[in-house]
Design an enzyme around this catalytic site. Structure first.
Site, PDB file in Angstrom:
ATOM      1  N   ASP A 167      -4.779   1.914  -4.605  1.00  0.00           N
ATOM      2  CA  ASP A 167      -6.044   1.653  -5.277  1.00  0.00           C
ATOM      3  C   ASP A 167      -6.073   2.272  -6.669  1.00  0.00           C
ATOM      4  O   ASP A 167      -6.942   3.082  -7.005  1.00  0.00           O
ATOM      5  CB  ASP A 167      -7.192   2.190  -4.415  1.00  0.00           C
ATOM      6  CG  ASP A 167      -8.555   1.830  -4.993  1.00  0.00           C
ATOM      7  OD1 ASP A 167      -8.653   0.760  -5.615  1.00  0.00           O
ATOM      8  OD2 ASP A 167      -9.492   2.625  -4.834  1.00  0.00           O
ATOM      9  N   ASN A 190       1.538   9.701   0.299  1.00  0.00           N
ATOM     10  CA  ASN A 190       0.084   9.675   0.377  1.00  0.00           C
ATOM     11  C   ASN A 190      -0.381   8.622   1.371  1.00  0.00           C
ATOM     12  O   ASN A 190      -0.061   7.434   1.249  1.00  0.00           O
ATOM     13  CB  ASN A 190      -0.523   9.349  -0.989  1.00  0.00           C
ATOM     14  CG  ASN A 190      -2.039   9.264  -0.923  1.00  0.00           C
ATOM     15  OD1 ASN A 190      -2.724  10.271  -0.835  1.00  0.00           O
ATOM     16  ND2 ASN A 190      -2.571   8.045  -0.930  1.00  0.00           N
ATOM     17  N   GLU A 191      -1.119   9.051   2.380  1.00  0.00           N
ATOM     18  CA  GLU A 191      -1.777   8.188   3.359  1.00  0.00           C
ATOM     19  C   GLU A 191      -0.857   7.151   4.010  1.00  0.00           C
ATOM     20  O   GLU A 191      -1.222   5.984   4.130  1.00  0.00           O
ATOM     21  CB  GLU A 191      -2.979   7.481   2.733  1.00  0.00           C
ATOM     22  CG  GLU A 191      -4.132   8.403   2.417  1.00  0.00           C
ATOM     23  CD  GLU A 191      -5.431   7.646   2.125  1.00  0.00           C
ATOM     24  OE1 GLU A 191      -5.397   6.407   2.013  1.00  0.00           O
ATOM     25  OE2 GLU A 191      -6.469   8.304   1.998  1.00  0.00           O
ATOM     26  N   ASN A 193      -7.072  13.294   4.154  1.00  0.00           N
ATOM     27  CA  ASN A 193      -7.929  12.477   3.297  1.00  0.00           C
ATOM     28  C   ASN A 193      -9.033  11.915   4.183  1.00  0.00           C
ATOM     29  O   ASN A 193      -8.768  11.093   5.070  1.00  0.00           O
ATOM     30  CB  ASN A 193      -7.141  11.337   2.653  1.00  0.00           C
ATOM     31  CG  ASN A 193      -6.113  11.826   1.654  1.00  0.00           C
ATOM     32  OD1 ASN A 193      -5.950  13.031   1.440  1.00  0.00           O
ATOM     33  ND2 ASN A 193      -5.408  10.897   1.027  1.00  0.00           N
ATOM     34  N   TYR A 224     -13.263  10.535   4.455  1.00  0.00           N
ATOM     35  CA  TYR A 224     -14.410   9.993   3.730  1.00  0.00           C
ATOM     36  C   TYR A 224     -15.594   9.745   4.656  1.00  0.00           C
ATOM     37  O   TYR A 224     -16.249   8.714   4.576  1.00  0.00           O
ATOM     38  CB  TYR A 224     -14.003   8.711   2.995  1.00  0.00           C
ATOM     39  CG  TYR A 224     -13.029   8.954   1.862  1.00  0.00           C
ATOM     40  CD1 TYR A 224     -13.480   9.254   0.592  1.00  0.00           C
ATOM     41  CD2 TYR A 224     -11.654   8.897   2.083  1.00  0.00           C
ATOM     42  CE1 TYR A 224     -12.601   9.487  -0.450  1.00  0.00           C
ATOM     43  CE2 TYR A 224     -10.760   9.136   1.046  1.00  0.00           C
ATOM     44  CZ  TYR A 224     -11.237   9.421  -0.219  1.00  0.00           C
ATOM     45  OH  TYR A 224     -10.357   9.659  -1.246  1.00  0.00           O
ATOM     46  N   TYR A 232     -16.885   5.827   3.597  1.00  0.00           N
ATOM     47  CA  TYR A 232     -16.320   4.671   4.289  1.00  0.00           C
ATOM     48  C   TYR A 232     -16.702   4.649   5.767  1.00  0.00           C
ATOM     49  O   TYR A 232     -16.692   3.595   6.396  1.00  0.00           O
ATOM     50  CB  TYR A 232     -14.791   4.662   4.157  1.00  0.00           C
ATOM     51  CG  TYR A 232     -14.304   4.454   2.748  1.00  0.00           C
ATOM     52  CD1 TYR A 232     -14.698   3.348   2.002  1.00  0.00           C
ATOM     53  CD2 TYR A 232     -13.447   5.374   2.137  1.00  0.00           C
ATOM     54  CE1 TYR A 232     -14.251   3.160   0.708  1.00  0.00           C
ATOM     55  CE2 TYR A 232     -13.004   5.196   0.838  1.00  0.00           C
ATOM     56  CZ  TYR A 232     -13.404   4.081   0.132  1.00  0.00           C
ATOM     57  OH  TYR A 232     -12.964   3.906  -1.164  1.00  0.00           O
ATOM     58  N   GLU A 236      -8.283  14.865  -0.014  1.00  0.00           N
ATOM     59  CA  GLU A 236      -9.184  13.898  -0.645  1.00  0.00           C
ATOM     60  C   GLU A 236     -10.501  13.881   0.110  1.00  0.00           C
ATOM     61  O   GLU A 236     -10.522  13.814   1.341  1.00  0.00           O
ATOM     62  CB  GLU A 236      -8.610  12.472  -0.640  1.00  0.00           C
ATOM     63  CG  GLU A 236      -7.465  12.222  -1.577  1.00  0.00           C
ATOM     64  CD  GLU A 236      -7.054  10.743  -1.620  1.00  0.00           C
ATOM     65  OE1 GLU A 236      -7.897   9.883  -1.250  1.00  0.00           O
ATOM     66  OE2 GLU A 236      -5.910  10.463  -1.993  1.00  0.00           O
ATOM     67  N   TRP A 279     -11.602  14.020  -4.432  1.00  0.00           N
ATOM     68  CA  TRP A 279     -11.150  12.746  -4.991  1.00  0.00           C
ATOM     69  C   TRP A 279     -12.323  12.127  -5.733  1.00  0.00           C
ATOM     70  O   TRP A 279     -13.295  11.766  -5.119  1.00  0.00           O
ATOM     71  CB  TRP A 279     -10.659  11.806  -3.876  1.00  0.00           C
ATOM     72  CG  TRP A 279     -10.002  10.585  -4.421  1.00  0.00           C
ATOM     73  CD1 TRP A 279     -10.533   9.322  -4.508  1.00  0.00           C
ATOM     74  CD2 TRP A 279      -8.690  10.502  -4.976  1.00  0.00           C
ATOM     75  NE1 TRP A 279      -9.644   8.468  -5.084  1.00  0.00           N
ATOM     76  CE2 TRP A 279      -8.500   9.170  -5.387  1.00  0.00           C
ATOM     77  CE3 TRP A 279      -7.668  11.426  -5.191  1.00  0.00           C
ATOM     78  CZ2 TRP A 279      -7.319   8.728  -5.986  1.00  0.00           C
ATOM     79  CZ3 TRP A 279      -6.496  10.987  -5.781  1.00  0.00           C
ATOM     80  CH2 TRP A 279      -6.328   9.662  -6.163  1.00  0.00           C
ATOM     81  N   LYS A 295     -15.092   7.348  -8.106  1.00  0.00           N
ATOM     82  CA  LYS A 295     -15.214   8.588  -7.342  1.00  0.00           C
ATOM     83  C   LYS A 295     -15.024   9.834  -8.210  1.00  0.00           C
ATOM     84  O   LYS A 295     -15.094  10.954  -7.693  1.00  0.00           O
ATOM     85  CB  LYS A 295     -14.227   8.604  -6.176  1.00  0.00           C
ATOM     86  CG  LYS A 295     -14.549   7.602  -5.080  1.00  0.00           C
ATOM     87  CD  LYS A 295     -13.674   7.803  -3.855  1.00  0.00           C
ATOM     88  CE  LYS A 295     -14.019   6.801  -2.769  1.00  0.00           C
ATOM     89  NZ  LYS A 295     -13.688   5.420  -3.135  1.00  0.00           N
TER      90      LYS A 295
END
Length: 615
Positions: free
Chosen positions: A160, A409-410, A463, A465, A469, A501, A546, A565
């Protein structure tokens, strides 16, 4: 690979500036064999995408061409002549006149070509570079190419942030002696009140070597002979977060009594370790406060800019941040050098972002594909990933600011094949550098029950949210979900846990008397909810929001003018959350050297005092 420097035996010429530029669709075959037929010029360093008021260039998929004339300084006769690119995103082929001198895959690490036998001191040559921005299932980062009805390639990718491309970092021509230093590795340990500074040198051919370690006042504190050794420094001044101190390792390669090559390397004496559920720097518990960042600014894209470098670091200091992660790729080496000099702690990450096809399914509505398979992320991808790790660690191994390697990452560490993919890569990372802890950031789909790789890493980086989300706008529910999630990881693994994050998209200037998503008030409330939970988890060692600043993304229905963000806008104006973080982080930083657990007790005491005062 040594960073090029000007020394008594080495010269350095910058090739930054304006280069002729053309898309591959606008030039004929073999364009390196003549002057580029174009009226366009592109700035180097800069991504090319936003430089021109041209949709075709902005959206181009495939090769672009850069070209300029270079004259070798006449004083370089008899010297070795080297061409270095600090990066080319994502792949490059380099031609000197009609000769291909090097190819390189990987958009964020340096590469160089020895031109000694193809150029002449005092004479000019035509330098042409083809840069390819295409990503596939076997590149790092991965992507997918399709062909549209017009016959043109279309690029999609699984991360992203915008796929900026080109020569976003500096280009150099430099000289060395024929007999020269090729590599240096420095590690540091503490033995009571003594520092042990171990060094290992490599040279182009056998030759005697000597070193001396010099402090900031210019006094030699230790010296040694040979290509490897350990220097003892009594009562050293340590490199500390927020209080950088750098020695200088001066290296000489000899031919008899005469030095034939001279090089120097900044050295920060510090140790890093994970013990139980604590992260230690110099044997003291360290709590990360800071951000995930991006190399991103208007017009330049990912182009390195020293003005932004200085300003961003001043904003880090203003917020009270002590660290950042190089999300989601290695940053320009100038960034790490600045962190070395200013005591900012860095988690250094490869470009392995997007190893998660569940995200692709969520964004496109297509049925999910397995992330790890022969048709998707496979053995070729793993080999490219391993090469990225080698080049990252080779470049950054001597930076004291770098305290941890982030392998990816992720990624989909909850899927079949994840362990088989990552276990060799984590082992390789430890083999290349046994002195630093290793982590990966964990996507929200991978829970403490479903993740298959957490036992392989030293620090669990999450990470998460909740409230954005998941349970969007419902911070009461989000707080319960987050605490349950963190306590599950803590109970199962007993390792340090940090939030790598957490954040919420926020439109600068959008306000509400209620805590409404997208407003500045909601972003501040969202962060405060997370912080309440963090302070209740004993094994928690850090928080990195983040994101530092809003950044550019590809076209997507869930993004308007990029990812919002950031606690700063893309042009670095603060949102309300920046002031809230400043209040929290300045307070945390002011408690040093009190340990993290005592700090939590102090937080609780101060909150009780505040509540009592209000009543």
């Amino acid at each position: 690979m040594l960073k090029p420097l000007t020394t008594p035996t080495r010269d350095l010429l910058s090739l930054d500036g304006l280069w002729a530029f053309a898309l591959d669709t606008k030039v004929g075959p073999e364009p390196w064999k003549s002057r580029l037929d174009t009226h366009l010029e592109a700035a180097v360093p800069a991504s090319y995408n936003d430089l021109f008021a041209d949709q075709e260039i902005h959206d181009h998929v495939g090769l672009v061409w850069y070209q300029r004339t270079v004259r070798v300084p006449r004083g370089w006769a008899g010297e070795r002549v080297v061409l270095r690119f600090d990066a080319a995103t994502h792949a490059a082929a380099v031609y000197v006149d009609d000769t291909l001198v090097i190819k390189h895959d990987g958009g964020y690490t340096p590469f160089e070509a020895d031109l000694t036998d193809v150029v002449v001191a005092g004479e000019a040559f035509r330098l042409t570079v083809a840069v390819d921005n295409r990503l596939t299932n076997v590149t790092i980062p991965p992507g997918k190419l399709t062909v549209g009805p017009d016959g043109k390639e279309r690029q999609s990718y699984f991360h992203d942030f915008y796929n900026y491309a080109g020569l976003a970092r500096s280009v150099w021509l430099y000289s060395t002696p024929v007999t020269h230093l090729t590599d240096v590795t420095v590690t540091t340990e503490l033995d009571g009140g003594t520092a042990l500074v171990s060094y290992r040198l490599a040279t182009s051919e056998p030759a005697p070597a000597s070193v001396q370690l010099v402090d900031e006042s210019g006094i030699t504190v230790a010296s040694g002979e040979g290509h490897a050794g350990t220097l003892r420094v009594e009562d050293p001044v340590l490199w500390r977060p927020g209080a950088a101190y750098l020695y200088r390792l001066e290296i000489e390669i000899h031919d008899g009594a005469r030095p034939v090559d001279v090089y120097e390397l900044p050295v920060g004496i510090r140790t890093v370790a994970v013990e139980g559920d604590q992260f230690l720097i110099n044997g003291e518990p360290f709590y990360f406060t800071g951000f995930g960042k991006h190399e991103d600014s208007a017009i330049r894209g990912k182009g390195h800019d020293n003005a932004y470098l200085v300003h961003d670091f001043r904003l880090l200091d203003w917020t009270g941040a002590n660290s950042f992660r190089t999300s989601h790729y290695p940053y320009a080496e100038e960034v790490l050098e600045f962190a070395d000099r200013h005591g900012i702690v860095v988690i250094d990450e490869t470009a392995a972002v997007g190893l998660n096809l569940a995200v692709e399914a969520g964004l496109t509505g297509q049925p999910p594909r397995p992330t790890f398979s022969s048709e998707t992320i496979n053995d070729q991808t793993q080999a490219a990933h391993a090469q990225h790790l080698r080049e990252l660690i080779e470049r950054d191994k001597n930076h004291p600011s770098v305290v941890m390697w982030c392998v990816a990452n992720e990624p989909s560490t909850n899927e079949d094949g994840a362990r088989e993919y990552f276990e060799p890569l984590i082992s390789l990372t430890r083999e290349l550098d046994p002195t630093r802890p290793v982590t990966m950031t964990t996507v929200i789909f991978a829970t403490c029950e479903t993740d298959r790789t957490a036992d392989l890493i030293d620090v669990i980086s999450l990470n998460r949210y909740y409230g954005w989300y998941v349970a969007t706008g419902d911070l009461e529910t989000a707080e319960k979900l987050l605490e349950a999630d963190l306590r599950g990881w803590a109970a199962k693994y007993g390792k340090p846990i940090m939030m790598s994050e957490y954040g919420a998209d926020t439109i600068a200037g959008l306000h509400s008397v209620t805590s409404t998503p997208w407003t500045e008030e909601f972003q501040a409330d969202f962060l405060a909810m997370n912080h309440r939970v963090f302070d209740r988890i004993p094994s928690f060692v850090g928080e990195q929001v983040w994101n530092f600043a809003d950044f550019g993304t590809g076209a997507a229905i869930h993004r308007v003018d990029g990812n919002k963000k950031g606690v700063f806008t893309r042009d670095r104006k603060p949102k309300a959350a920046a002031f809230a973080l400043r209040e929290r982080w300045k307070d945390l930083r002011g408690r040093k050297p009190v340990t993290q657990e005592i700090s939590r007790q102090e937080i609780s005491r101060q909150r009780s005092h505040d509540v009592a005062a209000q009543h």
